[in-house]
Motif scaffolding. Structure first.
Motif, mmCIF file in Angstrom:
data_model
loop_
_atom_site.group_PDB
_atom_site.id
_atom_site.type_symbol
_atom_site.label_atom_id
_atom_site.label_comp_id
_atom_site.label_asym_id
_atom_site.label_seq_id
_atom_site.Cartn_x
_atom_site.Cartn_y
_atom_site.Cartn_z
ATOM 1 N N TRP A 145 0.850 -1.190 0.000
ATOM 2 C CA TRP A 145 0.000 0.000 0.000
ATOM 3 C C TRP A 145 0.891 1.248 0.000
ATOM 4 C CZ3 TRP A 145 -0.378 -4.286 2.954
ATOM 5 C CH2 TRP A 145 -1.558 -5.043 2.866
ATOM 6 N N ILE A 146 0.499 2.255 -0.757
ATOM 7 C CA ILE A 146 1.226 3.524 -0.802
ATOM 8 C C ILE A 146 0.272 4.635 -0.365
ATOM 9 C CG2 ILE A 146 2.477 5.167 -2.244
ATOM 10 C CD1 ILE A 146 3.281 2.832 -4.018
ATOM 11 N N TYR A 147 0.696 5.410 0.635
ATOM 12 C CA TYR A 147 -0.154 6.451 1.209
ATOM 13 C C TYR A 147 0.498 7.823 1.052
ATOM 14 C CZ TYR A 147 -2.342 2.483 3.582
ATOM 15 O OH TYR A 147 -2.956 1.294 3.860
ATOM 16 N N ASP A 148 -0.317 8.826 0.769
ATOM 17 C CA ASP A 148 0.103 10.218 0.881
ATOM 18 C C ASP A 148 -0.133 10.649 2.327
ATOM 19 O OD1 ASP A 148 0.826 10.618 -1.822
ATOM 20 O OD2 ASP A 148 -1.280 10.859 -2.356
ATOM 21 N N LYS A 149 0.924 11.102 2.971
ATOM 22 C CA LYS A 149 0.849 11.498 4.371
ATOM 23 C C LYS A 149 0.980 13.014 4.483
ATOM 24 C CE LYS A 149 3.258 10.933 8.810
ATOM 25 N NZ LYS A 149 4.436 10.305 9.480
ATOM 26 N N THR A 150 0.050 13.628 5.182
ATOM 27 C CA THR A 150 0.076 15.074 5.392
ATOM 28 C C THR A 150 0.021 15.364 6.883
ATOM 29 O OG1 THR A 150 -1.121 15.432 3.310
ATOM 30 C CG2 THR A 150 -1.031 17.275 4.865
ATOM 31 N N THR A 151 0.965 16.149 7.362
ATOM 32 C CA THR A 151 0.996 16.537 8.773
ATOM 33 C C THR A 151 0.871 18.058 8.866
ATOM 34 O OG1 THR A 151 2.402 14.655 9.353
ATOM 35 C CG2 THR A 151 2.314 16.496 10.920
ATOM 36 N N ILE A 152 -0.074 18.503 9.667
ATOM 37 C CA ILE A 152 -0.308 19.935 9.858
ATOM 38 C C ILE A 152 -0.074 20.272 11.323
ATOM 39 C CG2 ILE A 152 -1.959 21.825 9.679
ATOM 40 C CD1 ILE A 152 -3.449 20.250 7.563
ATOM 41 N N GLN A 209 2.261 24.945 9.886
ATOM 42 C CA GLN A 209 3.351 24.257 9.217
ATOM 43 C C GLN A 209 2.809 22.957 8.613
ATOM 44 O OE1 GLN A 209 6.469 25.727 9.059
ATOM 45 N NE2 GLN A 209 5.384 27.418 10.072
ATOM 46 N N ILE A 210 2.983 22.790 7.305
ATOM 47 C CA ILE A 210 2.470 21.608 6.604
ATOM 48 C C ILE A 210 3.632 20.851 5.986
ATOM 49 C CG2 ILE A 210 0.905 20.745 4.834
ATOM 50 C CD1 ILE A 210 -0.686 23.310 5.073
ATOM 51 N N THR A 211 3.710 19.561 6.269
ATOM 52 C CA THR A 211 4.726 18.711 5.647
ATOM 53 C C THR A 211 4.048 17.545 4.948
ATOM 54 O OG1 THR A 211 4.995 17.440 7.696
ATOM 55 C CG2 THR A 211 6.477 19.301 7.350
ATOM 56 N N ASP A 235 -0.958 16.950 19.813
ATOM 57 C CA ASP A 235 -0.891 18.298 20.388
ATOM 58 C C ASP A 235 -0.698 19.335 19.292
ATOM 59 O OD1 ASP A 235 -1.217 17.295 22.899
ATOM 60 O OD2 ASP A 235 0.928 17.233 23.357
ATOM 61 N N PHE A 236 -1.725 20.127 19.056
ATOM 62 C CA PHE A 236 -1.660 21.250 18.115
ATOM 63 C C PHE A 236 -1.452 20.807 16.670
ATOM 64 C CE2 PHE A 236 0.353 22.607 22.160
ATOM 65 C CZ PHE A 236 -0.707 23.371 22.639
ATOM 66 N N GLY A 237 -2.044 19.671 16.284
ATOM 67 C CA GLY A 237 -1.901 19.279 14.892
ATOM 68 C C GLY A 237 -2.646 18.001 14.546
ATOM 69 N N THR A 238 -2.609 17.634 13.262
ATOM 70 C CA THR A 238 -3.237 16.404 12.787
ATOM 71 C C THR A 238 -2.338 15.752 11.744
ATOM 72 O OG1 THR A 238 -4.445 17.560 11.036
ATOM 73 C CG2 THR A 238 -5.599 17.243 13.123
ATOM 74 N N THR A 239 -2.499 14.424 11.620
ATOM 75 C CA THR A 239 -1.823 13.657 10.580
ATOM 76 C C THR A 239 -2.871 12.877 9.802
ATOM 77 O OG1 THR A 239 0.254 13.449 11.785
ATOM 78 C CG2 THR A 239 -0.181 11.807 10.092
#
Length: 613
Positions: A345-352, A359-361, A494-498
């Motif tokens: 499986w290949i996932y696009d991961k976004t962390t805010i 800050q977005i990675t 804490d202060f973000g989502t993935t």
């Protein structure tokens, strides 16, 4: 003897869609005190057959055959809506249902032999306890059919306009039904006249069930009202102003009262069985199961309660729970999480991170089932390698218990039973809560709930999807799609989502979506198989063996002595196309010549190497 069921439109069921499971459990006592249990095999719809089960001998036989099918010549079906045995008789019974073959007919049968048919729904049947020659049946919202010869004949002139629900076991002139606005009515004269006794609305006749206490004053009723499943109790023989709702749920209720002990009632809802000793006014938790209840039956003059879940029937006493019948978990459920070596499986991961500014990675995560392995608890697991473009690598050991449909992860050091953390229950139904933790931190009493089901519609698919939410730190939300596995996940910190979103996958050799990007995306894919000479050579004690493969597949790399005896297995797993190398430690080997051999599909190659000490 009655059965409870929940029905949707008749002609949307097919034989092939019926899974092997248990629903609508109920029971019958013979004069000698022997118990027979009755259940439907499949979902709780009247088109599934009813079976008779002896919990002492474990003998299981077909009782009433039901089906629905489509043919090139039209639809045919047979439904069993309700049945009841004659008083003190475990052989003779009445059943009602409907059949469709060109035309629709409601049917009444005695011992499965047709007695009467009419082009109307027939949903309920009762046999008088005072005069077994009197048999009443009805359904829809406008008819009551009456027999006065033990159910052999139902004269046309005996049909009455009365939306029939139930007959009192203590007085066969007392009937309950629904008026034209679906409110509860009571008749004191066998259905000729009636009075309104409860103003709450009943959504459907199919969901109504009555239970009568041995004190001849209390009556219990389950119904569906305004979209909710409700339990109501009357302390005055069902008369006006005596009905009180004491239990409500979004999910079906299963009830059995004990005629040998006045005031005792058992109620099943979701994974729980509750008990009341005060005529249903209050309930306390009696037993908890790991799957949803699908029926209960209290054996009178004993402390035995029988209960069913989708795949098991249990015999329950205050101190024991014993499985007396079980079905295998449908293999198709395992497709919601397809653990098989080679699947990827290949996932696009976004962390805010909610900073100022946010800050977005972005990252790409590749998850592979690389092999199987036996862990320290002596159980076999699949090894999942999870690596990302950013360079992080994690390994997980997971397995599906084929007997329960539960998914476990091997985790040591947290005092989990047998070092296993429950991460999913593939048998869960909407509303079920399970102490499972795919994401987040395990804590006692924490649960994951199957919140809803919908469909995954990417890549030309229309596959069913289960959406889970965990009551835990970060409130993780994730979904499993039939045939694909984990397709999305989001959780807070804490202060973000993935967030993870499935970009593509390879399941059992079939490619879905975009699978081109991987950790090795910048490497050129080899065009041919090559097994390279180890380096250094000769060596003491370590050397590196390298090779390349132009296609994905199962690969093995083994070391032999000059006599052909296998010394070591360095690789034995599915691998993608690419270039690889492994380290070989010959510390335990004597000086001499050894052979290493690569097998990848039809490609086989071997080379010599020398150990010098």
């Amino acid at each position: 003897m009655k059965s409870i069921f929940f029905i949707t439109a008749a002609f949307f069921f097919s034989v092939s869609s019926i899974a092997q499971q248990i629903s609508d459990l109920n029971g019958l006592e013979t004069q000698s005190g022997r118990t027979y249990l009755f259940y439907r095999e499949g979902n709780p719809t009247p088109y599934n057959s009813i079976y008779k089960f002896d919990p002492e001998t474990l003998q299981d036989t077909m009782f009433l055959y039901g089906y629905i099918s489509w043919t090139p010549f039209g639809n045919t079906s047979r439904a069993n809506n309700d049945f009841e045995f004659f008083p003190n008789d475990s052989v003779n019974f009445m059943s009602v249902g409907n059949e469709y073959d060109i035309d629709f007919w409601g049917t009444i049968r005695r011992n499965d032999t047709l007695s009467f048919s009419i082009p109307l729904d027939i949903i309920k049947v009762d046999i008088s306890k005072q005069n077994p020659q009197k048999v009443f049946a009805g359904g829809g919202y406008d008819h009551l059919l009456r027999s006065f010869d033990g159910g052999y004949n139902f004269p046309i002139d005996s049909i009455m306009q009365f939306a029939y629900l139930s007959m009192s076991p203590f007085n066969d002139n007392i009937l309950f039904g629904l008026d034209s606005t679906k409110r509860l009515i009571k008749s004191f004269d066998g259905g000729y006249t009636s009075v309104l006794v409860d103003t709450s609305k009943t959504d459907d006749l199919f969901d109504s069930k009555f239970f009568y206490d041995s004190d001849q004053q209390h009556i219990y009723r389950i119904a569906k009202s305004y979209g909710k499943y409700v339990f109501l109790t009357s302390n005055n023989n069902g008369n006006q102003f005596s009905w009180t709702k004491t239990f409500e749920s979004d999910f079906p209720l299963w009830v059995s009262n004990d005629p040998s002990i006045s005031g005792n009632i058992y109620l099943g809802n979701l994974r729980y069985i509750y008990k009341s000793t005060d005529f249903g006014s209050t309930f306390s938790l009696y037993k908890t199961f790991d799957s949803r209840i699908s029926g209960i039956y209290k054996k009178p003059n004993s402390d035995i309660l029988y209960a069913s879940t989708r795949y098991r029937i249990y015999k329950i006493t205050p101190n024991t729970i014993t499985v007396v019948k079980s079905f295998s978990i449908p293999f198709e459920l395992f497709s919601y999480y397809p653990l098989k070596v080679g699947n990827k499986w290949i996932y696009d991961k976004t962390t805010i991170v909610y900073d100022f500014p946010p800050q977005i990675t972005y990252d790409t995560v590749i998850k592979k089932v690389i092999r199987d392995s036996v862990a320290q608890n002596n159980k076999k697991y699949f090894v999942l390698k999870e690596e990302s473009i950013s360079g992080s690598v994690e390994y997980f050991l997971e397995r599906i218990d084929s007997a329960t449909g539960k998914v476990f992860r091997f985790v040591q050091g947290f005092n989990y039973p047998d070092d296993e953390l429950l991460i999913d229950d593939l048998t869960a139904e909407i509303g079920d809560t399970v102490e499972a933790f795919r994401y987040g931190i395990w804590y006692p009493g924490g649960v994951t709930v199957l919140r809803e089901e919908d469909y995954f519609t990417k890549w030309g698919l229309n596959n069913k999807r289960k959406i889970f939410e965990t009551d835990n730190y970060g409130m993780p939300l994730y979904s499993l799609t039939y045939g694909l596995g984990l397709d999305s996940a989001v959780y807070g910190f804490d202060f973000g989502t993935t967030t993870y979103v499935l970009r593509g996958c390879v399941i059992n050799g079939t490619v879905f979506g975009d699978t081109v990007l991987s950790v090795e995306k910048n490497e050129e894919i080899p065009t041919n198989f090559v097994l390279y000479q180890n380096y250094p050579n000769p060596f003491n004690p370590g050397t590196t063996i390298s090779w390349q493969a132009p296609v994905s597949g199962w690969q093995t790399l083994k070391v032999f002595d000059v006599l052909g005896n296998e010394i070591a297995t360095l690789v034995n797993e599915y691998r993608d196309a690419g270039r690889y190398k492994v380290e070989f430690d010959a510390s335990s080997l004597a000086s001499g010549v050894y052979i290493y051999k690569l097998t990848a599909g039809s490609f086989i190659s071997s080379k010599k190497m020398m150990v010098i000490k």
